[in-house]
Design a protein around this motif. Structure first.
Motif, short mmCIF file in Angstrom:
data_model
loop_
_atom_site.label_atom_id
_atom_site.label_comp_id
_atom_site.label_asym_id
_atom_site.label_seq_id
_atom_site.Cartn_x
_atom_site.Cartn_y
_atom_site.Cartn_z
N GLU A 1 8.68 11.54 -4.41
CA GLU A 1 8.64 10.42 -5.37
C GLU A 1 9.18 9.07 -4.42
OE1 GLU A 1 10.03 9.13 -9.63
OE2 GLU A 1 9.98 11.24 -8.98
N MET A 2 8.29 8.16 -4.65
CA MET A 2 9.05 6.72 -4.35
C MET A 2 10.14 6.17 -4.85
SD MET A 2 7.47 4.40 -2.18
CE MET A 2 7.67 2.48 -1.68
N ASP B 1 13.36 2.97 -1.22
CA ASP B 1 12.14 3.14 -0.08
C ASP B 1 11.27 1.78 0.06
OD1 ASP B 1 12.36 6.01 0.32
OD2 ASP B 1 11.37 6.55 -1.68
N PHE B 2 11.33 1.01 -1.09
CA PHE B 2 10.71 -0.20 -1.22
C PHE B 2 11.39 -1.07 0.17
CE2 PHE B 2 9.21 0.90 -5.15
CZ PHE B 2 7.84 0.76 -5.11
N LYS B 3 12.88 -0.84 0.06
CA LYS B 3 13.53 -1.91 1.11
C LYS B 3 13.26 -1.39 2.63
CE LYS B 3 17.00 -3.61 -2.23
NZ LYS B 3 17.81 -2.76 -2.95
N VAL C 1 10.88 0.71 3.62
CA VAL C 1 9.36 0.29 4.16
C VAL C 1 9.35 -1.19 4.81
CG1 VAL C 1 6.93 0.11 3.72
CG2 VAL C 1 8.46 2.27 2.89
N ALA C 2 9.85 -2.12 3.50
CA ALA C 2 9.79 -3.49 4.12
C ALA C 2 10.59 -3.79 5.33
CB ALA C 2 10.25 -4.24 2.81
N TYR D 1 2.19 7.78 -3.36
CA TYR D 1 2.45 6.46 -3.45
C TYR D 1 3.47 6.05 -2.15
CZ TYR D 1 3.37 1.70 -4.57
OH TYR D 1 3.21 0.30 -4.72
N ALA E 1 2.18 3.80 0.88
CA ALA E 1 3.04 2.44 1.16
C ALA E 1 3.39 2.32 2.62
CB ALA E 1 4.23 2.43 0.30
N TYR F 1 2.99 5.28 -9.75
CA TYR F 1 3.69 5.72 -8.52
C TYR F 1 3.55 7.21 -8.39
CZ TYR F 1 5.95 1.14 -8.91
OH TYR F 1 6.21 -0.04 -8.85
N HIS F 2 2.95 7.85 -9.04
CA HIS F 2 2.80 9.30 -9.02
C HIS F 2 1.37 9.86 -9.02
CE1 HIS F 2 6.77 8.29 -10.85
NE2 HIS F 2 7.23 9.49 -10.26
N PRO F 3 0.45 9.21 -8.05
CA PRO F 3 -0.92 9.79 -8.11
C PRO F 3 -0.86 11.27 -7.48
CG PRO F 3 -0.19 8.44 -5.93
CD PRO F 3 0.95 8.48 -6.93
N SER G 1 7.36 -6.86 -3.21
CA SER G 1 8.41 -6.14 -3.45
C SER G 1 9.29 -6.26 -2.31
CB SER G 1 8.44 -4.62 -4.10
OG SER G 1 9.79 -4.16 -4.32
N ALA G 2 10.69 -6.40 -2.25
CA ALA G 2 11.44 -6.30 -1.16
C ALA G 2 11.20 -7.32 -0.12
CB ALA G 2 11.51 -4.92 -0.82
N SER H 1 8.00 -7.83 0.75
CA SER H 1 6.80 -7.38 1.37
C SER H 1 5.84 -7.15 0.50
CB SER H 1 7.06 -6.09 2.46
OG SER H 1 6.02 -6.01 3.26
N PHE I 1 3.05 -4.19 -1.31
CA PHE I 1 2.98 -2.59 -1.40
C PHE I 1 1.80 -2.51 -2.38
CE2 PHE I 1 7.47 -3.04 -0.35
CZ PHE I 1 7.57 -1.90 0.31
N PRO I 2 1.05 -1.14 -2.53
CA PRO I 2 -0.18 -1.12 -3.34
C PRO I 2 0.07 -1.46 -4.59
CG PRO I 2 0.28 0.78 -1.74
CD PRO I 2 1.57 -0.11 -1.68
#
Lengths: 313, 313
Positions: free
Chosen positions: A150-151, A155-157, A159-160, A182, A186, B178-180, B209-210, B212, B214-215
Motif C-alpha cells: 500500500e502507498m 511515501d508521498f514525501k 517519492v517527492a 499506486y 508513483a 490507491y489500491h489498483p 502532494s508533498a 510534487s 502524483f497519479p
C-alpha cells in the motif's frame, strides 16, 4: 492511423487461400522466412488450434526459416519454449522473438547506457526481467514484492524528495503488469519526470484470453502515459524497431519474408510497414475478414485463410 | 481545448488584486457566492496557507455564501468537515461539494436506476462509497479487500463466463484509487463491455502532494479507458454536470458567483463555462500567471492574487 497498403495485393484485394491448393503452394513457395504471431494464430490461451504442429512441420520440411514474434511481454523466450513443448509444436528458443527481448536488445545495443546510470525501472512481470538479465541490463521494480504494498502517507514525501528513488535509473520500461500498485505508478511517474526514457514492450490495449478480452500492456501502462503526458517508445509490433531487431538477428531478405498474424493493426501492419514480401491474415483471432475486405480498408493483407492449419491444403 | 474567454476581463486582461485594497473591496462586493477549490487554494496536503481561517471568517462576516468544491474523490463530505476542523477553518458539511458526491447525485437523481439493476461497481476509495451510501445507491468493488488479490488463471475464465460478475451492476464509477489491481480492472472492463455506463468522479491526470505531482484519478482510471476505448462521463470540475448539481442544491444567481481556484483547466474553466460572474486564480497551486498572461491564452481568470490570504488586503 496512416493508410498503409500492401502493394502485392492492392490491385485485386487479398487472396483467399483456404481450399485453394495451387494458390497455397504458389504462396508458400514465394517465401524463405515466415514470421508468426502466436496468440490467435497458433493457439488461444491454452487452446491449440487444429493441425498446428503438422503445419509447422510442413514448413520446416520445406526448409523455411521460422520466427515466432510475440507482443506478450510476460513470458521470456525460455518460457515460450516451454509453452511450445507443452503444445507439441517443434520450436526453438532462438526462433522466439518477444517484445520483452526486443526491448532488452534496444536498451543494451541501441541505447548503450553507461554504468552506473544504466538501470531500468520495470512495470511488468518476470518475462521482462529475464530478458533484461539475458542482456545484462540492471533493473529494479518489476516483481519486487516490496512495491506491491500500500502507498503510505510518508511515501508521498519520500517519492517527492527522492529518497525512495534509485539515482541509477535511466529508463522506465512498461509491459503487461498483473500486479499494478499506486506506489509503482508513483515511482515510475517520478522517474519519467526526472528525465528517464519511457519505453514500452508493447501498447496493445487488450489481451485476448478465455474467449474474451482483458486489459493489455497498453492499458496497464496507461496510468503512466496519462500522469506524465508522455507516450512511450513501443518496441513490440507494429513498431519497426522490432522489425529492425529481428532482421539484425536473422539476416534475411525482407522481400522473401511473410508475416502471419490475426491482428490487422499490429501483425499485418507490422509486415506491410516493414516492407515484407507478403502478409497472411488468419481468422482465428481478433480481426474479421470484413475489416480488410471493406472498401477503403487501411490495412489489407496479401492473403488470408480461415485458420493456419489450412496451409496444409 | 475549446477557446473560452472570461468576458469580464477579456478587454484588459486579468486584474491583479494583491495589495490593491480598493480593487479587492470592489471585487468582493460584486459577489454573493464564492465557490472554492480546496487543495492548492486553502492548503497543499497537510500544509495550511497563510491567513486562510481569517479570510474565510472575513467572507462570512460579509454574509457571503461559501461552497467548497473539490475533485478529490477519496474523501466524503464528512471526511472534509474533519479536515476543515483540523485546519481551524470554519466550514460546514453542507457547504462541501465533492466529485464523489456529485457522482452519487448524478446516479441517484439523474439516472434514477430501477432496482435490482441499479448497482455501481466502484474503482475508488471509501469517499466514493460513503457518498453512494448517502444517496442510498447500492455498490460493490471499491474497498472490498477481496478484489485486491492477485489475478488467478481461473479468474480469466470466470470473468469471461460472467460467473465473477454481479448481474445487478449498471454503472462503473471510477475515482482516484490507491489500491489498483488487475482483477478490478478486468471486472470493470467486463462490466463496461456488457453495457454498464462508464462514469468518473473526475479525470484529473495528476494529484499534487508533498510539493510534487502524483497519479490522479484520470491516471488510475486510464487502464479502463484504454481497455474499453470509451471515455467516461466525468462529474467533477470542469464538467458542467457538477455546476448544475451545485446550482440545484444552493440556488444562486450565477452572475453573482465567483469561482476561486489554482488550476486554469479545471477551476477557472469550470467557472467560465458555467457563466459565473467572475473567476479568481490563486498562485499557490498548479497554474502559473505566465499561462494566463500570455498572448492567446485560452483560459483567463477575471482576477488573480498571489495567495488567497491576500483577499484580506
Amino acid at each position: 492511423m496512416q493508410a498503409v497498403k500492401n502493394m502485392v495485393s492492392s490491385a485485386s484485394g487479398p487472396q483467399y487461400l483456404t481450399g485453394n491448393k495451387p494458390g497455397l503452394d504458389a504462396f508458400i513457395d514465394q517465401f524463405d522466412v515466415f514470421l508468426f504471431d502466436c496468440d490467435g494464430v497458433l493457439w488461444s490461451g491454452d487452446h491449440l488450434f487444429p493441425r498446428i504442429p503438422e503445419t509447422i512441420r510442413m514448413l520446416r520440411e520445406k526448409k523455411k526459416q521460422l520466427v515466432f514474434v510475440t507482443n506478450n511481454s510476460t513470458k521470456s523466450r525460455s518460457d515460450y519454449k516451454k509453452k511450445f513443448d507443452s503444445m507439441g509444436i517443434e520450436a526453438y528458443e532462438d526462433e522466439v522473438f518477444g517484445s520483452s527481448y526486443s526491448a532488452a536488445i534496444y536498451i543494451s545495443r541501441i541505447m548503450k547506457l553507461q554504468a552506473p546510470k544504466n538501470k531500468v525501472f520495470v512495470l511488468g512481470e518476470s518475462g521482462v526481467e529475464q530478458e533484461l538479465d539475458s542482456e545484462k541490463v540492471p533493473h529494479c521494480g518489476g516483481t519486487d514484492p516490496q512495491l506491491r504494498r500500500e502507498m503510505m502517507p510518508e511515501d508521498f514525501k519520500n517519492v517527492a524528495n527522492g529518497s525512495l528513488l534509485d539515482d541509477d535509473v535511466a529508463v522506465v520500461l512498461t509491459g503487461l503488469d498483473y500486479h499494478p500498485s499506486y506506489l509503482k505508478y508513483a515511482l515510475a511517474m517520478a522517474y519519467v519526470r526526472r528525465g528517464a526514457k519511457f519505453l514500452a514492450t508493447n501498447v496493445d490495449s487488450t489481451l485476448p484470453s478465455a474467449g474474451s478480452l482483458f486489459p493489455g500492456a497498453g492499458s496497464t501502462s496507461a496510468p503512466l502515459i496519462t500522469a506524465t503526458g508522455q507516450e512511450p517508445l513501443a518496441l513490440g509490433k507494429p513498431s519497426q524497431a522490432m522489425m529492425d531487431a529481428i532482421e539484425g538477428k536473422f539476416q534475411f531478405d525482407r522481400k522473401k519474408a511473410c508475416m502471419i498474424g490475426d491482428r490487422l493493426n499490429t501483425d499485418i501492419e507490422f509486415g506491410i510497414k516493414g516492407g515484407l514480401g507478403g502478409t497472411l491474415c488468419v481468422l482465428t483471432g481478433v480481426s474479421k475478414k470484413e475489416e480488410f475486405l471493406a472498401a477503403g480498408a487501411e490495412v489489407v493483407p496479401s492473403a488470408y485463410v480461415d485458420q493456419l492449419g489450412d496451409l496444409l491444403g
